[in-house]
Enzyme design. Structure first.
Site, PDB file in Angstrom:
ATOM      1  N   GLY A  22       0.328  -5.457   1.156  1.00 16.56           N
ATOM      2  CA  GLY A  22      -0.726  -5.477   0.490  1.00 16.56           C
ATOM      3  C   GLY A  22       0.133  -6.766  -1.000  1.00 16.56           C
ATOM      4  O   GLY A  22      -0.837  -6.924  -1.626  1.00 16.56           O
ATOM      5  N   TYR A  24      -6.141  -6.240   8.998  1.00 20.53           N
ATOM      6  CA  TYR A  24      -6.281  -6.454   7.832  1.00 20.53           C
ATOM      7  C   TYR A  24      -7.669  -7.034   7.371  1.00 20.53           C
ATOM      8  O   TYR A  24      -8.536  -7.197   8.745  1.00 20.53           O
ATOM      9  CB  TYR A  24      -5.548  -7.856   7.944  1.00 20.53           C
ATOM     10  CG  TYR A  24      -5.227  -7.811   6.703  1.00 20.53           C
ATOM     11  CD1 TYR A  24      -4.081  -7.168   5.877  1.00 20.53           C
ATOM     12  CD2 TYR A  24      -5.831  -8.073   5.246  1.00 20.53           C
ATOM     13  CE1 TYR A  24      -2.750  -6.767   4.544  1.00 20.53           C
ATOM     14  CE2 TYR A  24      -4.848  -8.119   3.962  1.00 20.53           C
ATOM     15  CZ  TYR A  24      -3.584  -7.768   3.544  1.00 20.53           C
ATOM     16  OH  TYR A  24      -3.020  -7.201   2.618  1.00 20.53           O
ATOM     17  N   HIS A  84       0.744  -1.136  -0.516  1.00 19.86           N
ATOM     18  CA  HIS A  84      -0.453   0.182  -0.106  1.00 19.86           C
ATOM     19  C   HIS A  84       1.231   1.310  -0.186  1.00 19.86           C
ATOM     20  O   HIS A  84       1.857   1.147   0.431  1.00 19.86           O
ATOM     21  CB  HIS A  84      -0.853  -0.240   1.185  1.00 19.86           C
ATOM     22  CG  HIS A  84      -2.120  -1.057   1.381  1.00 19.86           C
ATOM     23  ND1 HIS A  84      -1.596  -1.763   2.109  1.00 19.86           N
ATOM     24  CD2 HIS A  84      -3.361  -0.818   0.216  1.00 19.86           C
ATOM     25  CE1 HIS A  84      -3.429  -2.461   1.500  1.00 19.86           C
ATOM     26  NE2 HIS A  84      -3.932  -2.130   1.046  1.00 19.86           N
TER      27      HIS A  84
END
Length: 259
Positions: A108, A138, A64
């Site tokens: 991610g 998460y 991310h």
């Protein structure tokens, strides 16, 4: 500069992550281009797609883009956000997607890689699931992606330690398909893709869809889902989440207090 490049090699579509300067972070522009390219490959009837980084990179993807994560109190990994949408795009693509991994894989980006149908990594590649370093809870969709590939014990170790795990160990556990020398990574993946494209595309498309349905067969009850979402909300509304964001943006070690 666009974060992704694309090309066709016969009926093989190739998507190359091209944002080396920012370690191929997963951001809104990345997602929009990825979905557009997959749609183009769908229209061109690609029989297989390879997702890769530029040759020689040290980081396949850093995960991310923390600059796009919301402040404390807002869900950083909502169902409609970019990473779940990217994994759904790969999941729903009507042909196999091969993740060709060279360099380290963080956060991610591990989910993006393992959402692919086949994962081939170069020797020395590592995978690290890092939400615990940031105080990020998460989401359920992301965890379901991991549970299709990883045993509970392996997944818990990755999530609890946030430490890099060698691709060789993941391959020995059946979590990824192959680990090959870096020098042969590209030729190996192209050979694998060519073998796939020579087979019956309708059979492969139907088989992928049936496998997706079978692997996602268990649905959470409404009460289970609500309870887990409440637990996640407690985390992303916490002081620790704000601390984790501030620490990574200011390149310092976080001081988590558990509240």
């Amino acid at each position: 500069m666009k974060p992704l490049l694309s090309s066709m090699r016969g009926s093989i579509g190739i998507i190359t992550m091209n944002n080396d300067a920012h370690r191929n972070v997963l951001c809104e522009a990345f997602f929009e281009q990825l979905t557009d390219l997959l749609e183009t490959f769908r229209e061109n009837r690609a029989r297989v797609v390879i997702l890769r980084a530029n040759p020689g990179v040290h980081v396949w993807s850093a995960g991310h883009d923390v600059n796009e994560l919301p402040p404390a109190g807002q869900d950083p990994l909502h169902w409609a956000e970019i990473l779940p949408s990217m994994t759904r795009a790969i999941h729903n693509f009507p042909a196999p997607v091969i993740a060709m991994i060279e360099g380290t894989v963080w956060g991610g980006a591990c989910e993006l890689a393992l959402a692919c149908d086949i994962v081939v990594a170069a020797s020395g590649t590592t995978f690290a699931l890092t939400p615990a370093r940031l105080g990020i809870p998460y989401n359920i969709n992301g965890l379901s992606t991991f549970t299709r590939s990883l045993t509970p014990q392996l997944l818990k170790e990755l999530l609890f330690t946030a430490a890099p795990m060698p691709a060789e160990r993941l391959a020995s556990a059946g979590a990824i398909n192959h680990v090959v020398p870096t020098a042969t990574l590209e030729s190996f993946c192209l050979s694998l893709a060519e073998q796939i494209q020579s087979n019956a595309p309708l059979t492969i498309r139907t088989t992928k869809e049936m496998m997706n349905v079978l692997l996602g067969a268990r649905d959470l009850s409404a009460s289970e889902f609500e309870r887990l979402e409440e637990l996640r909300k407690d985390v992303y509304s916490s002081t620790d989440y704000a601390e984790g964001l501030d620490a990574i943006r200011n390149k310092r070690k976080p001081n988590f207090i558990g509240s």
